[in-house]
Design an enzyme around this catalytic site. Structure first.
Site, PDB file in Angstrom:
ATOM      1  CG  ASP A  10      -0.265  -0.011   2.543  1.00  0.00           C
ATOM      2  OD1 ASP A  10      -0.860   0.539   3.499  1.00  0.00           O
ATOM      3  OD2 ASP A  10       0.871  -0.520   2.658  1.00  0.00           O
ATOM      4  CG  ASP A  15       4.069   0.069   1.735  1.00  0.00           C
ATOM      5  OD1 ASP A  15       3.928   1.015   2.528  1.00  0.00           O
ATOM      6  OD2 ASP A  15       3.376  -0.945   1.762  1.00  0.00           O
ATOM      7  CB  VAL A 124       4.363  -4.974   3.402  1.00  0.00           C
ATOM      8  CG1 VAL A 124       5.378  -6.104   3.578  1.00  0.00           C
ATOM      9  CG2 VAL A 124       4.453  -4.404   1.991  1.00  0.00           C
ATOM     10  CG  HIS A 242       6.447  -0.548  10.096  1.00  0.00           C
ATOM     11  ND1 HIS A 242       6.491  -0.698  11.473  1.00  0.00           N
ATOM     12  CD2 HIS A 242       6.044   0.725   9.869  1.00  0.00           C
ATOM     13  CE1 HIS A 242       6.106   0.430  12.037  1.00  0.00           C
ATOM     14  NE2 HIS A 242       5.842   1.308  11.108  1.00  0.00           N
ATOM     15  CG  ASP A 243       5.757  -2.201   4.734  1.00  0.00           C
ATOM     16  OD1 ASP A 243       5.167  -1.350   4.050  1.00  0.00           O
ATOM     17  OD2 ASP A 243       5.279  -2.698   5.769  1.00  0.00           O
TER      18      ASP A 243
HETATM   19  O1  RIB Z   1       1.550  -0.325  10.753  1.00  0.00           O
HETATM   20  C1  RIB Z   1       2.581  -0.256   9.792  1.00  0.00           C
HETATM   21  C2  RIB Z   1       2.112  -0.733   8.460  1.00  0.00           C
HETATM   22  O2  RIB Z   1       1.009   0.067   8.031  1.00  0.00           O
HETATM   23  C3  RIB Z   1       3.165  -0.584   7.350  1.00  0.00           C
HETATM   24  O3  RIB Z   1       2.994  -1.598   6.401  1.00  0.00           O
HETATM   25  C4  RIB Z   1       2.833   0.744   6.746  1.00  0.00           C
HETATM   26  O4  RIB Z   1       3.269   0.851   5.400  1.00  0.00           O
HETATM   27  C5  RIB Z   1       1.341   0.732   6.815  1.00  0.00           C
HETATM   28  O5  RIB Z   1       0.867  -0.041   5.704  1.00  0.00           O
HETATM   29 CA    CA Z   2       2.663  -0.941   4.080  1.00  0.00          CA
END
Ligand code: RIB
Ligand code: CA
Length: 313
Positions: A10, A15, A124, A242-243
């Site tokens: 997303d 990402d 992700v 995160h991703d």
């Molecule tokens: O909570 C973090 C996630 O939410 C990550 O994947 C960020 O890109 C959003 O999609």
């Molecule tokens: Ca994401």
């Protein structure tokens, strides 16, 4: 060893870094990217993904398929304004390439049905595309060797006190996917918040002098500002990506520390809607169903980002 993967994104800023790591790593074959409603509306996810691929010179080799614009069963959430962490359209030149015409859900089904069962699925973002694909064609399940999912949280929530964004956007899809019965590694906030990237690391990324290093520095700098203002981490001047941690865990599984436990998703809770309920002490009668990351190796994560984003196509 080359890992064949599909990234479902997303495309927001983290990402984007996951896409670049997957596209540039010599250990990964990125078969394609599918976009889903989440950080931004799905056409913006698609355009952002195409812009990133253009920028790092892979626009003609990695197809992008646009997916679901709304959650599986519940109404879409309302975005008050672009997030400080993701913005909306990336500050990159408009994409020179077009998305593929086939819908992402149909492409996922076709690709898995024709595959040899060797393509790891890496969602992700919200799990809407994956849930729809499984619901529409359950026969793809034995063809998915593993799902490596960024989402959820045990001690941490970021969209409510008890829920993480990717799960919170579409809890019904998440419940379906997390209970699909295939091997799953879940990379929740409990791990990603232990793999922070700092302003000093951003300077090292910028010093790489590569297209990927440049935009990673730009995006992570934005993330650090946004996190410092809205969701300060254990230290100011650092943010999770995160991703990208999810993709790095495919390249080097030792970057995360996991526990094999049962996880399910709350879809009816007044205060806990969208929570990943992690049975860390095996209190439920439910069997463990996934490997959940509760820690991550932050120095290794930064080293991998510098090594991979220092590459050119
Ligand atoms: O909570 C973090 C996630 O939410 C990550 O994947 C960020 O890109 C959003 O999609
Ligand atoms: Ca994401």
């Amino acid at each position: 060893m080359s890992h064949r993967i599909i990234l479902d994104v997303d495309t927001g800023t983290d990402d984007a870094i996951a896409l670049m790591v997957a596209a540039l790593s010599p250990d990964i074959e990125l078969v394609g990217a599918t976009t889903v409603n989440g950080n931004v509306h799905v056409p913006v996810c698609t355009e952002n993904t195409l812009r990133v691929f253009d920028h790092i010179g892979v626009k003609d080799s990695i197809p992008v398929y646009e997916g679901m614009a709304i959650p599986m069963v519940r109404p879409n959430f309302v975005r008050e304004s672009p997030s400080l962490i993701h913005g909306e359209y990336f500050d990159l030149p408009p994409a020179q390439t077009a998305k593929q015409q086939q819908h992402a859900v149909d492409w996922l089904i076709e690709t898995y049905m024709q595959s040899d069962g060797d393509i790891t699925l890496v969602p992700v973002g919200p799990l809407t595309n994956i849930g729809m694909a499984i619901q529409k064609e359950p026969r793809i399940l034995p063809k998915i060797p593993e799902l490596v999912i960024m989402g959820g949280g045990h001690e941490v929530g970021n969209m409510s006190p008890s829920a993480e964004f990717n799960i919170w956007v579409d809890p019904e899809a998440a419940k379906l996917v997390l209970n699909c019965g295939r091997p799953i590694r879940l990379v929740p906030l409990d791990a990603t918040h232990r793999a922070l990237v700092s302003t000093e690391d951003v300077e090292q990324l910028r010093a790489l002098g590569t297209p990927a290093g440049d935009i990673a520095a730009m995006f992570i700098s934005t993330r650090i500002s946004g996190y410092d203002m809205t969701q300060p981490m254990s230290r100011l001047g650092a943010a999770p990506v995160h991703d990208a941690l999810c993709v790095c865990a495919i390249i080097d599984p030792t970057i995360i520390t996991t526990k094999f436990i049962n996880v399910d998703v709350e879809t009816k809770g007044e205060l806990t809607d969208g929570r990943t309920v992690c049975d860390v002490y095996h209190r439920s009668k439910s069997e463990p169903n996934m490997h959940v990351a509760f820690d991550a190796d932050a120095p290794k994560f930064v080293r991998m980002l510098l090594e991979i984003l220092g590459r050119r196509r």
